[in-house]
Motif scaffolding. Structure first.
Motif, PDB file in Angstrom:
ATOM      1  N   LEU A 192       0.831  -1.211   0.000  1.00 24.98           N
ATOM      2  CA  LEU A 192       0.000   0.000   0.000  1.00 24.98           C
ATOM      3  C   LEU A 192       0.863   1.259   0.000  1.00 24.98           C
ATOM      4  N   ALA A 193       1.984   1.206   0.737  1.00 27.56           N
ATOM      5  CA  ALA A 193       2.865   2.381   0.787  1.00 27.56           C
ATOM      6  C   ALA A 193       3.462   2.660  -0.591  1.00 27.56           C
ATOM      7  N   ALA A 194       3.852   1.592  -1.296  1.00 30.43           N
ATOM      8  CA  ALA A 194       4.451   1.770  -2.624  1.00 30.43           C
ATOM      9  C   ALA A 194       3.415   2.314  -3.609  1.00 30.43           C
ATOM     10  N   VAL A 195       2.202   1.773  -3.553  1.00 29.25           N
ATOM     11  CA  VAL A 195       1.144   2.259  -4.443  1.00 29.25           C
ATOM     12  C   VAL A 195       0.826   3.710  -4.100  1.00 29.25           C
ATOM     13  N   GLY A 196       0.785   4.004  -2.792  1.00 29.78           N
ATOM     14  CA  GLY A 196       0.521   5.378  -2.357  1.00 29.78           C
ATOM     15  C   GLY A 196       1.561   6.343  -2.898  1.00 29.78           C
ATOM     16  N   LYS A 197       2.812   5.899  -2.916  1.00 23.53           N
ATOM     17  CA  LYS A 197       3.883   6.762  -3.421  1.00 23.53           C
ATOM     18  C   LYS A 197       3.631   7.131  -4.887  1.00 23.53           C
ATOM     19  N   ALA A 198       3.254   6.126  -5.686  1.00 20.89           N
ATOM     20  CA  ALA A 198       3.001   6.382  -7.114  1.00 20.89           C
ATOM     21  C   ALA A 198       1.753   7.245  -7.303  1.00 20.89           C
ATOM     22  N   GLY A 223      -3.158 -19.300  -3.404  1.00 25.74           N
ATOM     23  CA  GLY A 223      -2.408 -18.915  -2.203  1.00 25.74           C
ATOM     24  C   GLY A 223      -1.494 -17.715  -2.402  1.00 25.74           C
ATOM     25  N   ILE A 224      -1.654 -17.017  -3.537  1.00 23.17           N
ATOM     26  CA  ILE A 224      -0.811 -15.848  -3.801  1.00 23.17           C
ATOM     27  C   ILE A 224      -1.669 -14.592  -3.621  1.00 23.17           C
ATOM     28  N   PRO A 225      -1.460 -13.832  -2.529  1.00 24.56           N
ATOM     29  CA  PRO A 225      -2.250 -12.612  -2.347  1.00 24.56           C
ATOM     30  C   PRO A 225      -2.074 -11.709  -3.581  1.00 24.56           C
ATOM     31  N   THR A 226      -3.159 -11.112  -4.034  1.00 18.94           N
ATOM     32  CA  THR A 226      -3.139 -10.342  -5.282  1.00 18.94           C
ATOM     33  C   THR A 226      -3.897  -9.035  -5.105  1.00 18.94           C
ATOM     34  N   TRP A 227      -3.265  -7.959  -5.570  1.00 20.07           N
ATOM     35  CA  TRP A 227      -3.941  -6.654  -5.515  1.00 20.07           C
ATOM     36  C   TRP A 227      -3.984  -6.061  -6.916  1.00 20.07           C
ATOM     37  N   GLY A 228      -5.153  -5.568  -7.299  1.00 17.33           N
ATOM     38  CA  GLY A 228      -5.323  -4.903  -8.591  1.00 17.33           C
ATOM     39  C   GLY A 228      -4.984  -3.440  -8.435  1.00 17.33           C
ATOM     40  N   ILE A 229      -3.943  -2.984  -9.170  1.00 16.98           N
ATOM     41  CA  ILE A 229      -3.444  -1.613  -8.968  1.00 16.98           C
ATOM     42  C   ILE A 229      -3.114  -0.953 -10.302  1.00 16.98           C
ATOM     43  N   SER A 230      -4.078  -0.911 -11.201  1.00 16.28           N
ATOM     44  CA  SER A 230      -3.855  -0.289 -12.511  1.00 16.28           C
ATOM     45  C   SER A 230      -3.361   1.150 -12.367  1.00 16.28           C
ATOM     46  N   GLY A 231      -2.588   1.601 -13.336  1.00 16.16           N
ATOM     47  CA  GLY A 231      -2.087   2.978 -13.341  1.00 16.16           C
ATOM     48  C   GLY A 231      -3.057   3.967 -13.973  1.00 16.16           C
ATOM     49  N   VAL A 232      -4.239   3.504 -14.354  1.00 17.14           N
ATOM     50  CA  VAL A 232      -5.154   4.400 -15.071  1.00 17.14           C
ATOM     51  C   VAL A 232      -5.947   5.268 -14.100  1.00 17.14           C
ATOM     52  N   PHE A 233      -6.179   6.507 -14.484  1.00 21.29           N
ATOM     53  CA  PHE A 233      -7.123   7.390 -13.793  1.00 21.29           C
ATOM     54  C   PHE A 233      -8.149   7.795 -14.823  1.00 21.29           C
ATOM     55  N   MET A 234      -9.412   7.481 -14.588  1.00 11.85           N
ATOM     56  CA  MET A 234     -10.453   7.954 -15.495  1.00 11.85           C
ATOM     57  C   MET A 234     -11.807   8.032 -14.816  1.00 11.85           C
ATOM     58  N   ASN A 235     -12.755   8.654 -15.522  1.00 14.73           N
ATOM     59  CA  ASN A 235     -14.128   8.775 -15.034  1.00 14.73           C
ATOM     60  C   ASN A 235     -14.821   7.431 -15.233  1.00 14.73           C
ATOM     61  N   PRO A 236     -15.342   6.824 -14.150  1.00 10.74           N
ATOM     62  CA  PRO A 236     -15.980   5.501 -14.312  1.00 10.74           C
ATOM     63  C   PRO A 236     -17.089   5.497 -15.368  1.00 10.74           C
ATOM     64  N   ASP A 237     -17.764   6.636 -15.571  1.00  6.36           N
ATOM     65  CA  ASP A 237     -18.828   6.700 -16.588  1.00  6.36           C
ATOM     66  C   ASP A 237     -18.272   6.607 -18.012  1.00  6.36           C
ATOM     67  N   GLU A 238     -16.968   6.814 -18.157  1.00  4.81           N
ATOM     68  CA  GLU A 238     -16.343   6.767 -19.483  1.00  4.81           C
ATOM     69  C   GLU A 238     -15.742   5.397 -19.782  1.00  4.81           C
ATOM     70  N   MET A 239     -15.914   4.463 -18.832  1.00  2.77           N
ATOM     71  CA  MET A 239     -15.346   3.123 -18.998  1.00  2.77           C
ATOM     72  C   MET A 239     -16.193   2.338 -19.987  1.00  2.77           C
ATOM     73  N   GLY A 243       0.266   7.887 -16.616  1.00  5.23           N
ATOM     74  CA  GLY A 243       0.504   6.594 -15.961  1.00  5.23           C
ATOM     75  C   GLY A 243       1.880   6.012 -16.225  1.00  5.23           C
ATOM     76  N   LEU A 244       2.707   6.711 -17.000  1.00  7.31           N
ATOM     77  CA  LEU A 244       3.976   6.108 -17.440  1.00  7.31           C
ATOM     78  C   LEU A 244       4.942   5.783 -16.298  1.00  7.31           C
ATOM     79  N   ASP A 245       4.859   6.546 -15.196  1.00  5.10           N
ATOM     80  CA  ASP A 245       5.790   6.290 -14.085  1.00  5.10           C
ATOM     81  C   ASP A 245       5.198   5.368 -13.010  1.00  5.10           C
ATOM     82  N   HIS A 246       3.909   5.093 -13.120  1.00  3.59           N
ATOM     83  CA  HIS A 246       3.193   4.370 -12.066  1.00  3.59           C
ATOM     84  C   HIS A 246       3.919   3.088 -11.631  1.00  3.59           C
ATOM     85  N   TRP A 247       4.191   2.219 -12.602  1.00  6.44           N
ATOM     86  CA  TRP A 247       4.758   0.914 -12.249  1.00  6.44           C
ATOM     87  C   TRP A 247       6.219   1.007 -11.819  1.00  6.44           C
ATOM     88  N   SER A 248       6.982   1.915 -12.437  1.00  5.25           N
ATOM     89  CA  SER A 248       8.400   1.952 -12.039  1.00  5.25           C
ATOM     90  C   SER A 248       8.544   2.508 -10.622  1.00  5.25           C
TER      91      SER A 248
END
Ligand code: ZN
Length: 464
Positions: free
Chosen positions: A382-388, A416-432, A449-454
């Protein structure tokens, strides 16, 4: 003194300009990958996911991945890509998986305003099938791997890109990777590019960033009543349609028990504090005391929130009778359930049977439901995602949530592998328009979003 000051200044400037160049190369490369893979129709019947996997593999190898670390393992005509970014092992920790899927939902060109398999754009959006689901994630992740190699980054543990080839249909490649590959099974956790992400208002203001931490189990039953039938001029007291109708009314009246987890309670606390009002107040009360029946009932009446408080089942289809002048020989109701994690499919079947309370009712479970646990929050992730996220939107709330079901993540969680969905996209849910017509992604979301994952990967795998 002065000279070293100027040379230091020069070096700083030089480093900054190298950094700027890597960044613009990264933007170009990611766009090139995005365009290339979007323009290959990878829907179920086309058999093209292997082609996309081969293309991505070649890009990774050209960027410095060892050939033996990049594998394509096909299954039932679908491709997968499994690529290991070698770390130095100094963390003494198991690998982190980075998930995405290369296939897309079918798109019929005649129904679309724009060609579905050509990356087009206007002033605001990129358009094509897969622009958001999930070629956005696949391109951003692959581009990030290439960028980190160029920067000479060595993580303190291995990273593995794990791309499936039939997430939108049978998930056979997902099952193979999650359940049959020991090198994947030993991963510590997975980060999924195919879920989560930031929500924007219609005016582009960031509302929150959502981390997908669980998926409900999707299960469907057919409940059938049978009867010998006969001529409609000679009605008898027992009748398949009347009996099924009685069962349907009992299902309508049934209330599944309230359920919660640490994750859902913290979700309600955060969302409740944010939205306020009577509904927000009910959320906060529920978060502090999930046995507050009045608060739970308010949430139950809200279609957007009922699913986070319990299992839901709803009748979605009916089929009965065979002629207008005949007594019905059978009547069938289709009941679709979204089951709270931790509750088994068998328990829900037993509950439905006791609600219907008719021994003659036949229950048939459709398909092969996947039960998966909640991935409770992990502070370092969560801290790493928060940083991005905060680099783009300082102070924005991160909210973990439970999806109604449907991504590769459920199989990795089940394995048995904890998994979190953390896409780098920001958009309006109505535009999905994922899965829909004229799927699109804001051009700004792509570049922002280009720096999100790095940022996230560096934070999680750089030694202290
Ligand atoms: Zn998807």
């Amino acid at each position: 003194m002065r000279r070293s000051f100027f040379s230091a200044l020069f070096l700083t400037f030089f480093a900054a300009s190298v950094q700027a160049q890597i960044q613009s190369e990264h933007a170009q490369k990611t766009l090139e990958i995005y365009k290339t893979i979007v323009e290959v129709d990878t829907s179920k019947t086309k058999g093209n996911t292997i082609k996309v996997a081969q293309y991505l593999a070649a890009e990774l190898i050209a960027a410095g991945f060892a050939e033996e670390d990049v594998r394509i393992v096909p299954k039932d005509g679908f491709g997968t890509l499994i690529a290991t970014y070698r770390g130095d092992g100094s963390a003494g920790a198991k690998p982190i998986l980075l998930l995405g899927h290369m296939d897309v939902v079918e798109a019929l060109a005649e129904d679309w305003v724009r060609p579905p398999f050509e990356l087009t754009q206007d002033d605001v959006n990129f358009y094509a099938r897969g622009t958001i689901d999930n070629k956005f994630g696949v391109a951003q992740l692959t581009g990030t791997m290439i960028r980190l190699k160029k920067e000479g980054f060595v993580p303190d543990r291995d990273l593995m890109l794990v791309f499936s080839g039939d997430e939108e249909s049978g998930m056979t490649t997902t099952r193979m990777m999650a359940y049959e590959m020991p090198e994947i099974a030993e991963a510590e956790y997975a980060l999924n590019s195919d879920a989560g992400g930031g929500s924007l208002t219609a005016d582009g203001v960031a509302v929150s960033y959502r981390v997908q931490a669980a998926e409900k189990t999707y299960a469907t039953w057919e409940i059938t009543m049978r009867n010998p039938g006969g001529h409609s001029s000679r009605p008898r007291d027992d009748n398949a349609i009347y009996e099924l109708a009685a069962a349907v009314k009992l299902l309508e009246a049934h209330r599944f028990p309230v359920r919660w987890s640490e994750m859902t309670l913290s979700y309600f606390q955060q969302v409740g504090e944010k939205i306020g009002g009577e509904l927000g107040d009910a959320m906060v009360r529920f978060a502090y005391d999930p046995e507050d029946a009045e608060a739970a009932e308010i949430l139950r009446s809200q279609p957007s929130y009922v699913g986070t408080t319990r299992t839901t089942c709803v009748v979605t289809m009916l089929q009965a009778g065979h002629a207008e002048n005949a007594l019905p020989q059978s009547a069938t109701a289709t009941v679709n359930c979204r089951i709270f994690p931790g509750v088994s499919v068998a328990e829900i079947e037993a509950e439905l049977k006791s609600v219907v309370g008719n021994e003659d009712a036949e229950f048939v479970l459709l398909g092969d439901p996947t039960e998966s646990p909640i991935s409770e929050a992990r502070a370092d992730v969560l801290a790493a995602v928060g940083k991005a996220v905060h680099a783009r939107h300082p102070g924005l709330d991160l909210i973990t949530y439970m999806e109604s079901g449907g991504t590769d993540g459920m199989h990795f969680r089940k394995a048995g592998i904890p998994t979190w969905g953390i896409s780098g996209v920001f958009m309006n849910p109505d535009e999905m328009y994922a899965h829909g017509l004229n799927e699109r992604v804001p051009i700004k979301a792509f570049y922002d979003g280009l720096d999100h994952w790095s940022v996230i990967i560096r934070d999680l795998t750089t030694p202290e």
